[in-house]
Motif scaffolding. Structure first.
Motif, PDB file in Angstrom:
ATOM      1  N   LEU A   1       0.879  -1.228   0.004  1.00 30.69           N
ATOM      2  CA  LEU A   1       0.093   0.167   0.132  1.00 30.69           C
ATOM      3  C   LEU A   1       0.914   1.209   0.016  1.00 30.69           C
ATOM      4  O   LEU A   1       1.941   1.117   0.606  1.00 30.69           O
ATOM      5  N   LEU A   2       0.395   2.249  -0.789  1.00 36.00           N
ATOM      6  CA  LEU A   2       1.146   3.521  -1.026  1.00 36.00           C
ATOM      7  C   LEU A   2       0.146   4.646  -0.664  1.00 36.00           C
ATOM      8  O   LEU A   2      -0.819   4.575  -1.158  1.00 36.00           O
ATOM      9  N   SER A   3       0.637   5.682  -0.325  1.00 39.08           N
ATOM     10  CA  SER A   3      -0.153   7.065  -0.151  1.00 39.08           C
ATOM     11  C   SER A   3      -0.301   7.364  -1.517  1.00 39.08           C
ATOM     12  O   SER A   3       0.361   7.360  -2.599  1.00 39.08           O
TER      13      SER A   3
ATOM     14  N   GLY B   1       4.055   8.776  -3.280  1.00 35.51           N
ATOM     15  CA  GLY B   1       3.533   7.355  -3.366  1.00 35.51           C
ATOM     16  C   GLY B   1       3.808   6.968  -4.719  1.00 35.51           C
ATOM     17  O   GLY B   1       4.156   5.772  -4.861  1.00 35.51           O
TER      18      GLY B   1
ATOM     19  N   ARG C   1      -7.634   9.720  -6.408  1.00 33.60           N
ATOM     20  CA  ARG C   1      -7.115  10.183  -5.028  1.00 33.60           C
ATOM     21  C   ARG C   1      -8.573  10.306  -4.200  1.00 33.60           C
ATOM     22  O   ARG C   1      -9.357  11.059  -4.557  1.00 33.60           O
TER      23      ARG C   1
ATOM     24  N   ASP D   1      -5.147   4.979   0.653  1.00 35.34           N
ATOM     25  CA  ASP D   1      -4.101   4.398  -0.036  1.00 35.34           C
ATOM     26  C   ASP D   1      -4.397   3.749  -1.368  1.00 35.34           C
ATOM     27  O   ASP D   1      -5.684   3.387  -1.600  1.00 35.34           O
TER      28      ASP D   1
ATOM     29  N   ARG E   1      -2.892   0.508  -3.708  1.00 34.93           N
ATOM     30  CA  ARG E   1      -2.236  -0.929  -3.768  1.00 34.93           C
ATOM     31  C   ARG E   1      -1.549  -1.084  -5.074  1.00 34.93           C
ATOM     32  O   ARG E   1      -1.987  -0.995  -6.209  1.00 34.93           O
TER      33      ARG E   1
END
Length: 165
Positions: A12-14, A19, A59, A64, A66
């Motif tokens: 998971l990334l922001s 990210g 967003r 987050d 993936r």
């Protein structure tokens, strides 16, 4: 039964520019670590476009995205899942030369062998791309033991190079 090696990597990334940048870097490093016979830059460019789309269009504050990479047989599958399933991915637009955006999925289409969008459990959707590659052939030395005359402890010799004087 055909047993294929399956490798996967997921995190998971922001949904932020940071990210997206990390997604590109992790992709490049993972493709290199798996020693896949394909250009890591190709996969990185696809992830760059998909992650940029998440940051720009998918967003949701506090949620987050993936990044998932799979290798199954001779295919690398890249998946980017966001939490804006209500925003459909329309497909590649073909912007004019003066347009400043709209080329991301055109690039994904050009670089991948296949790509698409899969709806997930609400509110998710996954945009994926697949890259085919030819697996590395096994080195011939790994297939046959080195041949040596019976009773010989000498190492096999190659061409001799004379030192220059």
């Amino acid at each position: 039964m055909n047993q294929e090696t399956v490798r996967s990597f997921s995190l998971l990334l922001s949904a932020t520019p940071r990210g997206a940048r990390l997604a590109r870097r992790f992709t490049t490093e993972q493709v290199r670590a798996w020693e896949l016979p394909l250009d890591p830059d190709r996969a990185e460019h696809i992830v760059a476009e998909l992650a940029a789309n998440v940051v720009t269009h998918g967003r949701v504050p506090g949620r987050d995205f993936r990044l998932t990479l799979y290798v199954i047989g001779d295919t690398l599958r890249i998946e980017v899942t966001d939490t804006r399933g209500d925003r459909r991915t329309l497909g590649p637009q073909h912007p004019g030369p003066a347009d400043e955006s709209g080329r991301g999925l055109v690039i994904v289409e050009a670089l991948s062998d296949r790509w698409g969008v899969t709806p997930g459990r609400p509110p998710r959707k996954t945009v994926w791309a697949e890259l085919n590659f030819v697996p590395h052939p096994a080195p011939s030395s790994a297939l046959k033991p080195a041949l040596r005359p019976a009773g010989s402890d000498a190492a096999p010799t190659g061409p001799r190079i004379r030192p220059s004087r």
